[in-house]
Design a protein around this motif. Structure first.
Motif, PDB file in Angstrom:
ATOM      1  N   ARG A  60     -34.850  17.952 -31.050  1.00  0.00           N
ATOM      2  CA  ARG A  60     -34.167  16.658 -30.908  1.00  0.00           C
ATOM      3  C   ARG A  60     -35.194  15.546 -31.123  1.00  0.00           C
ATOM      4  O   ARG A  60     -36.385  15.739 -30.909  1.00  0.00           O
ATOM      5  N   GLU A  81     -32.841  10.549 -21.189  1.00  0.00           N
ATOM      6  CA  GLU A  81     -31.619  10.435 -20.379  1.00  0.00           C
ATOM      7  C   GLU A  81     -30.868  11.750 -20.532  1.00  0.00           C
ATOM      8  O   GLU A  81     -30.640  12.214 -21.652  1.00  0.00           O
ATOM      9  N   VAL A  83     -28.037  14.223 -21.028  1.00  0.00           N
ATOM     10  CA  VAL A  83     -26.676  14.266 -21.546  1.00  0.00           C
ATOM     11  C   VAL A  83     -26.002  15.481 -20.886  1.00  0.00           C
ATOM     12  O   VAL A  83     -26.516  16.596 -20.983  1.00  0.00           O
ATOM     13  N   ASP A  85     -24.289  18.756 -20.071  1.00  0.00           N
ATOM     14  CA  ASP A  85     -24.100  19.959 -20.890  1.00  0.00           C
ATOM     15  C   ASP A  85     -24.921  19.959 -22.179  1.00  0.00           C
ATOM     16  O   ASP A  85     -24.634  20.732 -23.091  1.00  0.00           O
ATOM     17  N   GLU A  87     -28.136  20.593 -24.668  1.00  0.00           N
ATOM     18  CA  GLU A  87     -28.977  21.775 -24.826  1.00  0.00           C
ATOM     19  C   GLU A  87     -30.429  21.472 -24.447  1.00  0.00           C
ATOM     20  O   GLU A  87     -31.101  22.276 -23.812  1.00  0.00           O
ATOM     21  N   SER A 129     -30.106   4.341 -22.707  1.00  0.00           N
ATOM     22  CA  SER A 129     -31.454   4.806 -23.062  1.00  0.00           C
ATOM     23  C   SER A 129     -31.947   4.181 -24.364  1.00  0.00           C
ATOM     24  O   SER A 129     -33.104   4.376 -24.756  1.00  0.00           O
ATOM     25  N   PHE A 246     -28.609   6.370 -31.330  1.00  0.00           N
ATOM     26  CA  PHE A 246     -28.982   7.564 -30.553  1.00  0.00           C
ATOM     27  C   PHE A 246     -27.841   8.576 -30.539  1.00  0.00           C
ATOM     28  O   PHE A 246     -27.444   9.066 -29.497  1.00  0.00           O
ATOM     29  N   PRO A 248     -26.011  12.270 -31.609  1.00  0.00           N
ATOM     30  CA  PRO A 248     -26.536  13.628 -31.539  1.00  0.00           C
ATOM     31  C   PRO A 248     -27.517  13.887 -32.672  1.00  0.00           C
ATOM     32  O   PRO A 248     -27.318  13.407 -33.785  1.00  0.00           O
TER      33      PRO A 248
HETATM   34  C1  LIG Z   1     -34.070   8.366 -33.585  1.00  0.00           C
HETATM   35  C2  LIG Z   1     -33.537   8.861 -32.251  1.00  0.00           C
HETATM   36  C3  LIG Z   1     -34.238   8.566 -31.092  1.00  0.00           C
HETATM   37  C4  LIG Z   1     -33.741   9.007 -29.856  1.00  0.00           C
HETATM   38  N1  LIG Z   1     -34.434   8.661 -28.730  1.00  0.00           N
HETATM   39  C5  LIG Z   1     -33.962   9.029 -27.520  1.00  0.00           C
HETATM   40  C6  LIG Z   1     -34.657   8.637 -26.339  1.00  0.00           C
HETATM   41  O1  LIG Z   1     -35.693   7.949 -26.376  1.00  0.00           O
HETATM   42  N2  LIG Z   1     -34.148   9.033 -25.150  1.00  0.00           N
HETATM   43  C7  LIG Z   1     -33.003   9.786 -25.067  1.00  0.00           C
HETATM   44  O2  LIG Z   1     -32.600  10.127 -23.938  1.00  0.00           O
HETATM   45  N3  LIG Z   1     -32.328  10.172 -26.176  1.00  0.00           N
HETATM   46  C8  LIG Z   1     -32.787   9.824 -27.393  1.00  0.00           C
HETATM   47  N4  LIG Z   1     -32.114  10.232 -28.525  1.00  0.00           N
HETATM   48  C9  LIG Z   1     -30.982  11.178 -28.399  1.00  0.00           C
HETATM   49  C10 LIG Z   1     -31.533  12.645 -28.407  1.00  0.00           C
HETATM   50  O3  LIG Z   1     -32.052  12.955 -29.691  1.00  0.00           O
HETATM   51  C11 LIG Z   1     -30.477  13.712 -28.101  1.00  0.00           C
HETATM   52  O4  LIG Z   1     -29.380  13.514 -28.956  1.00  0.00           O
HETATM   53  C12 LIG Z   1     -30.027  13.705 -26.649  1.00  0.00           C
HETATM   54  O5  LIG Z   1     -31.129  13.901 -25.765  1.00  0.00           O
HETATM   55  C13 LIG Z   1     -28.992  14.826 -26.397  1.00  0.00           C
HETATM   56  O6  LIG Z   1     -29.560  16.062 -26.726  1.00  0.00           O
HETATM   57  P1  LIG Z   1     -29.039  17.395 -25.981  1.00  0.00           P
HETATM   58  O7  LIG Z   1     -29.634  18.563 -26.692  1.00  0.00           O
HETATM   59  O8  LIG Z   1     -29.256  17.305 -24.517  1.00  0.00           O
HETATM   60  O9  LIG Z   1     -27.473  17.357 -26.212  1.00  0.00           O
HETATM   61  P2  LIG Z   1     -26.658  18.193 -27.344  1.00  0.00           P
HETATM   62  O10 LIG Z   1     -26.668  19.645 -26.970  1.00  0.00           O
HETATM   63  O11 LIG Z   1     -27.192  17.810 -28.697  1.00  0.00           O
HETATM   64  O12 LIG Z   1     -25.215  17.574 -27.194  1.00  0.00           O
HETATM   65  C14 LIG Z   1     -24.349  17.887 -26.078  1.00  0.00           C
HETATM   66  C15 LIG Z   1     -23.094  17.026 -26.183  1.00  0.00           C
HETATM   67  O13 LIG Z   1     -23.434  15.654 -25.992  1.00  0.00           O
HETATM   68  C16 LIG Z   1     -23.145  14.871 -27.155  1.00  0.00           C
HETATM   69  N5  LIG Z   1     -24.337  14.019 -27.350  1.00  0.00           N
HETATM   70  C17 LIG Z   1     -25.505  14.378 -27.920  1.00  0.00           C
HETATM   71  N6  LIG Z   1     -26.383  13.362 -27.917  1.00  0.00           N
HETATM   72  C18 LIG Z   1     -25.755  12.347 -27.316  1.00  0.00           C
HETATM   73  C19 LIG Z   1     -26.143  11.026 -27.009  1.00  0.00           C
HETATM   74  N7  LIG Z   1     -27.360  10.535 -27.337  1.00  0.00           N
HETATM   75  N8  LIG Z   1     -25.240  10.264 -26.360  1.00  0.00           N
HETATM   76  C20 LIG Z   1     -24.020  10.723 -26.036  1.00  0.00           C
HETATM   77  N9  LIG Z   1     -23.596  11.962 -26.307  1.00  0.00           N
HETATM   78  C21 LIG Z   1     -24.448  12.758 -26.948  1.00  0.00           C
HETATM   79  C22 LIG Z   1     -22.973  15.867 -28.283  1.00  0.00           C
HETATM   80  O14 LIG Z   1     -22.059  15.386 -29.282  1.00  0.00           O
HETATM   81  C23 LIG Z   1     -22.421  17.083 -27.548  1.00  0.00           C
HETATM   82  O15 LIG Z   1     -21.046  16.942 -27.342  1.00  0.00           O
HETATM   83  C24 LIG Z   1     -32.546   9.778 -29.774  1.00  0.00           C
HETATM   84  C25 LIG Z   1     -31.852  10.063 -30.960  1.00  0.00           C
HETATM   85  C26 LIG Z   1     -32.324   9.588 -32.171  1.00  0.00           C
HETATM   86  C27 LIG Z   1     -31.543   9.891 -33.425  1.00  0.00           C
END
Ligand SMILES: Cc1cc2nc3c(=O)[nH]c(=O)nc-3n(C[C@H](O)[C@H](O)[C@H](O)COP(=O)(O)OP(=O)(O)OC[C@H]3O[C@@H](n4cnc5c(N)ncnc54)[C@H](O)[C@@H]3O)c2cc1C
Length: 253
Positions: A60, A81, A83, A85, A87, A129, A246, A248
Motif C-alpha cells: 500500500r 489511519e 481502515v 477490515d 488488509e 488522514s 487516498f 484504495p
Molecule cells: C498516494 C497515497 C498516499 C496515501 N497515504 C496514506 C497515509 O498517509 N495514511 C493513510 O492512513 N492512508 C494513506 N493512503 C491509503 C492507503 O494506501 C490504503 O489504501 C489504506 O491504508 C487502506 O489499506 P488496507 O489494506 O488497510 O485496506 P484494503 O484491504 O485495501 O481495503 C479494505 C476496504 O476498505 C476500502 N478502502 C481502502 N482504502 C481506503 C481508504 N483510504 N479510505 C476508505 N476506504 C478505503 C477498500 O475499498 C475495501 O473495501 C494513501 C493512498 C495513496 C494512494
C-alpha cells in the motif's frame, strides 16, 4: 535524474521501527530508521509491503508525514489511519512494534510536493488522514524558516479525530500559518458550525483566486473531488490546484 537515485526508489529496502505514537483512537504515527534514505520532498509518499509466513504479499502507499533535512539523516515518519477490515492498515496501526522490520520503497511522486523556493502562498486542504502529506509541508515550512503564507483547512469528523493535535497548535502559533478546523459530525464547545467544507467555507477561509496561491487537496477520493470542484467554481485556476486521492491502493503483490 541519476540512475542510482531511481534504482534506490524502485528497490524494496528494510526499515526498522524506532518509535510509535498514538494520534487518535484509530491512527498512529510510525517512526522509521531507513538506511541510506535519499531524502524526500514534502508531499511525497512511499510504498509499504507486508509478507505473510506463507509468502503472500500486499503493498500500500503511505504519505511521508515528516519533512526531510540533512540533519534528520535517515529517520522518516508515516501516519496510518486504520481502515476497518483492511488488509494492511490494521497491522500497521495495532500490531507493528518498535524494533520490527518494515519493507518500504520510495520516495515516490513529483507533483503533489511543496518546495520552499516555490512562488506564492500555499493553501492546504485535508480531509481525515489526508492531512498527513500536508503536515510534511507544514514541517518543511517551519524547518526552512520560510515566510511564505500557509493556510490549512482541515476537515475532521469530531475533535477526537484530529491527527497531530499538539503539532497543529504549535504551528498555528506561527504568524505565517493559519489553521482552521471544520467538523463534519460533532464540534467542540464554542464551535457552532457542524458540516462539510462548502463554498461558504472556501470563500471565508481559503486564499482568494487573486492571491495566486497553490492549493494542495488531499483525502478520500470523494472529498478531494468535491473540494477541487468548489475551488474551480470559485474561480481558482485548475492548474494551481494539486490533488492527492487516498483511495484504495495496491492489492496482493
Ligand atoms: C498516494 C497515497 C498516499 C496515501 N497515504 C496514506 C497515509 O498517509 N495514511 C493513510 O492512513 N492512508 C494513506 N493512503 C491509503 C492507503 O494506501 C490504503 O489504501 C489504506 O491504508 C487502506 O489499506 P488496507 O489494506 O488497510 O485496506 P484494503 O484491504 O485495501 O481495503 C479494505 C476496504 O476498505 C476500502 N478502502 C481502502 N482504502 C481506503 C481508504 N483510504 N479510505 C476508505 N476506504 C478505503 C477498500 O475499498 C475495501 O473495501 C494513501 C493512498 C495513496 C494512494
Amino acid at each position: 535524474m541519476e540512475r542510482t537515485a531511481i534504482r534506490r526508489r524502485l528497490t524494496w529496502q528494510v526499515a526498522t521501527v524506532t518509535d510509535v505514537r498514538r494520534e487518535t483512537g484509530t491512527a498512529r504515527t510510525i517512526v522509521l530508521e531507513v538506511p541510506d534514505w535519499p531524502g524526500h520532498l514534502a508531499g511525497q509518499h512511499l510504498d509499504v509491503r507486508l509478507t505473510a509466513d506463507d509468502g503472500y504479499r500486499a503493498s500500500r502507499s503511505y504519505s511521508i508525514a515528516s519533512a526531510w533535512s540533512d540533519s534528520q539523516g535517515s529517520t522518516i515518519e508515516l501516519t496510518v489511519e486504520q481502515v476497518p477490515d483492511g488488509e494492511v492498515s490494521p497491522y500497521l496501526v495495532d500490531v507493528l512494534k518498535v524494533g520490527d522490520p518494515l519493507e518500504i520503497r520510495g520516495p515516490v511522486g513529483g507533483w503533489f510536493v511543496w518546495k520552499p523556493e516555490q512562488d506564492g502562498p500555499v493553501q492546504l486542504i485535508g480531509g481525515g488522514s489526508g492531512v498527513v502529506p500536508l503536515r510534511a509541508m507544514l514541517r518543511a515550512h517551519a524547518h526552512t524558516g520560510s515566510t511564505t503564507p500557509f493556510r490549512l483547512l482541515y476537515s475532521v469528523r469530531r475533535p477526537e479525530s484530529v491527527i497531530y493535535v499538539s503539532d497543529l497548535k504549535e504551528l498555528a502559533s506561527s504568524d505565517d500559518v493559519d489553521v482552521r478546523l471544520v467538523y463534519t459530525r460533532e464540534a467542540p464547545a464554542g464551535e457552532p458550525r457542524v458540516g462539510r467544507i462548502d463554498a461558504d467555507v472556501i470563500s471565508k477561509y481559503a486564499f482568494t483566486p487573486q492571491d495566486g496561491a497553490t492549493t494542495y487537496v488531499c483525502g478520500p477520493t470523494p472529498f478531494v473531488e468535491t473540494v477541487a470542484d468548489l475551488l474551480v467554481a470559485a474561480g481558482h485556476d485548475p492548474a494551481r490546484v494539486r490533488t492527492e486521492r487516498f483511495g484504495p491502493t495496491g492489492g496482493p503483490r
